[in-house]
Design a protein around this motif. Sequence first.
Motif, PDB file in Angstrom:
ATOM      1  N   HIS A 159     -34.961 -68.973 -18.915  1.00 27.40           N
ATOM      2  CA  HIS A 159     -34.190 -69.948 -19.684  1.00 27.40           C
ATOM      3  C   HIS A 159     -35.126 -70.761 -20.567  1.00 27.40           C
ATOM      4  CE1 HIS A 159     -31.260 -72.882 -20.918  1.00 27.40           C
ATOM      5  NE2 HIS A 159     -30.336 -72.130 -20.390  1.00 27.40           N
ATOM      6  N   ALA A 191     -24.972 -68.693 -17.479  1.00 27.68           N
ATOM      7  CA  ALA A 191     -25.481 -69.559 -16.409  1.00 27.68           C
ATOM      8  C   ALA A 191     -26.732 -69.002 -15.732  1.00 27.68           C
ATOM      9  CB  ALA A 191     -24.390 -69.787 -15.372  1.00 27.68           C
ATOM     10  N   TYR A 192     -26.883 -67.675 -15.709  1.00 34.16           N
ATOM     11  CA  TYR A 192     -27.980 -67.094 -14.921  1.00 34.16           C
ATOM     12  C   TYR A 192     -28.868 -66.135 -15.708  1.00 34.16           C
ATOM     13  CZ  TYR A 192     -25.113 -68.977 -11.179  1.00 34.16           C
ATOM     14  OH  TYR A 192     -24.379 -69.813 -10.388  1.00 34.16           O
ATOM     15  N   THR A 228     -21.003 -66.330 -16.579  1.00 30.46           N
ATOM     16  CA  THR A 228     -22.066 -66.001 -15.618  1.00 30.46           C
ATOM     17  C   THR A 228     -23.340 -65.618 -16.362  1.00 30.46           C
ATOM     18  OG1 THR A 228     -20.374 -65.158 -14.140  1.00 30.46           O
ATOM     19  CG2 THR A 228     -22.640 -64.544 -13.630  1.00 30.46           C
ATOM     20  N   GLN A 244     -27.136 -57.944  -9.296  1.00 31.01           N
ATOM     21  CA  GLN A 244     -28.002 -58.995  -8.764  1.00 31.01           C
ATOM     22  C   GLN A 244     -29.405 -58.428  -8.589  1.00 31.01           C
ATOM     23  OE1 GLN A 244     -26.031 -61.324  -5.880  1.00 31.01           O
ATOM     24  NE2 GLN A 244     -27.285 -63.020  -6.600  1.00 31.01           N
TER      25      GLN A 244
END
Length: 144
Positions: free
Chosen positions: A99, A94-95, A91, A55
């Motif tokens: 983007h 999605a992240y 994941t 993260q």
Amino acid sequence: MKVPAPIVDQTFAQLRRCGAGVSECQALWLGPWSEPDKVTEMIHPQHSASPVGFQVDPVWLHQLWLRLAKDGLGIRVQIHTHPGAAYHSATDDAYPIVHQPGFLSLVIPRFATGTVGFDQAFLARIDDAGTWGEVAIPDYLEVT
Ligand SMILES: [Zn+2]
């Protein structure tokens, strides 16, 4: 995208040093908007990590956006490691850190402890419809 060989070496060294064979790690390849097919710099985000994920620190990321805007740079490719085989997980889809169509995400297997290079790597790209798909690495990354 043209990627200088020293940046590839530097990226593997960083992924190995930080991940130490037990944790995922992320690196980002930056390039100037004035030369959109060129990577000129590797950076290593401040992040927490585990054997199955990482993260990025939001404060660090905010500072990065400011710096990119000031210096006319963009994030061209995100690179991260997996414990085993390289693929793009749900994941990962999605992240992404960015983007936008054309953005590339490179996944390096086994915490980057193997041979330096893209033999076992996986490259995903966001297409014009905004959907991730696997692409052939030689079609999009050229080590110079
Ligand atoms: Zn790291």
